[in-house]
Design an enzyme around this catalytic site. Structure first.
Site, PDB file in Angstrom:
ATOM      1  N   ARG A 180       0.864  -1.285  -0.078  1.00 35.26           N
ATOM      2  CA  ARG A 180      -0.004  -0.138  -0.023  1.00 35.26           C
ATOM      3  C   ARG A 180       0.704   1.108   0.085  1.00 35.26           C
ATOM      4  O   ARG A 180       0.575   2.211  -0.690  1.00 35.26           O
ATOM      5  CB  ARG A 180      -0.941  -0.015   1.232  1.00 35.26           C
ATOM      6  CG  ARG A 180      -2.012  -1.258   1.243  1.00 35.26           C
ATOM      7  CD  ARG A 180      -2.903  -0.967   2.241  1.00 35.26           C
ATOM      8  NE  ARG A 180      -3.939   0.305   2.216  1.00 35.26           N
ATOM      9  CZ  ARG A 180      -4.450   0.788   3.401  1.00 35.26           C
ATOM     10  NH1 ARG A 180      -4.558   0.021   4.573  1.00 35.26           N
ATOM     11  NH2 ARG A 180      -5.211   1.823   3.094  1.00 35.26           N
ATOM     12  N   CYS A 238      -0.897   5.954   9.189  1.00 32.03           N
ATOM     13  CA  CYS A 238      -1.443   4.493   8.383  1.00 32.03           C
ATOM     14  C   CYS A 238      -2.513   4.903   7.569  1.00 32.03           C
ATOM     15  O   CYS A 238      -2.391   5.727   7.049  1.00 32.03           O
ATOM     16  CB  CYS A 238      -1.727   3.589   9.672  1.00 32.03           C
ATOM     17  SG  CYS A 238      -3.233   4.104  10.833  1.00 32.03           S
TER      18      CYS A 238
END
Length: 283
Positions: A180, A238
């Site tokens: 990611r 995050c």
């Protein structure tokens, strides 16, 4: 004060003269709803079996505000958060222990919220509920009301501009999975990639295969290799400020203070005007 506690230590504390307030924050990030599957129900799991005396805390309802421009799990209204903690029995002069189903992310979010708003004694059960070998109880728990009044700290929290600045002046860690960060996949947010200048530091590398944190010296060495040298200001983000809280907790175990960008990638990537970097290089 150590930020984590073992199941054995927790059992001893619960049997002692000053048992901690125990919060169960079971939660799972699920993309299964897109396939028509029902979301994880932490409250139902709690009622089926929890550590005796624990009180359920709902991450989505009590540790975050509704999703919006501030991300998927923005900060809750502080007064509402305080009221939720008092309902859960949290008092300023009584230790708190938080646990979840084992991943540690949700428990870390509760730990971070309580610490950032001024509670002096909060720990996370290392490895979560799977490490507990004692009996479980079922049903709901209604504790006596606590007296905790949150007082947010001036430090420890980053917004989007602060995260961007820290990526240039200090060390900004991206706690998401490497793919990611690199922008190879993005199952949830508008676009893949990372904040320019951020360093990839997947939070799952902070724990051993059994879900417990690696020893403090190993964690310290890991973060040092990523650039966490003495005097360096450190921040973490995050996807939505949950797994990032787990990385802040890992840093605390290593004796390294760090701030959390709560809005994280879900906020950053929602604004097309913000720059996005892809690939393994921070820039």
């Amino acid at each position: 004060m150590n930020a984590i506690i073992s199941a054995t230590e927790l059992a001893d504390d619960l049997a002692g003269r000053r048992p901690p307030t125990l919060l169960d924050v079971r939660w799972q990030l699920s993309v299964a709803q897109a396939a028509g599957e029902p979301p994880f129900d932490g409250r139902a799991a709690f009622e089926e079996g929890h550590i005796p005396g624990a009180v359920f805390v709902d991450l989505d309802e009590e540790l975050a505000a509704p999703p919006g421009t501030g991300g998927r799990h923005p900060l809750p209204d502080i007064a509402e958060f305080g009221a939720a903690m008092r309902r859960a029995g949290v008092s300023a002069d009584r230790p708190v222990v938080v646990y979840d189903g084992g991943q540690g992310w949700a428990a870390a979010r509760a730990w971070w919220m309580l610490r950032w708003t001024g509670h002096p004694d909060v720990r996370v059960l290392d490895g979560g509920l799977p490490t507990w070998e004692g009996p479980l109880e079922t049903g709901l728990t209604t504790p006596a009301a606590g007296d905790f009044r949150p007082n947010p700290a001036a430090e420890g929290l980053l917004d989007a501009d602060g995260a961007a600045a820290l990526a240039r002046s200090g060390l900004l860690l991206d706690a998401r999975a490497g793919e990611r960060y690199r922008g190879e996949v993005e199952p949830i947010d508008r676009v893949g990639g990372h904040i320019p200048g951020a360093v990839s530091a997947p939070t799952n590398e902070n724990v051993a295969p059994d879900g417990r944190f690696r020893p403090a010296e190993e964690l310290h060495a890991r973060f040092k290799s990523l650039g966490a040298t003495d005097g360096t200001e450190i921040g973490v983000y995050c996807g939505s400020g949950v797994s990032g809280a787990h990385e802040v907790l890992a840093l605390a175990v290593a004796g390294i203070p760090a701030a959390l960008y709560v809005g994280s990638w879900s906020e950053w990537s929602s604004d097309p005007s913000r720059p996005v970097a892809v690939g393994p290089d921070p820039q």
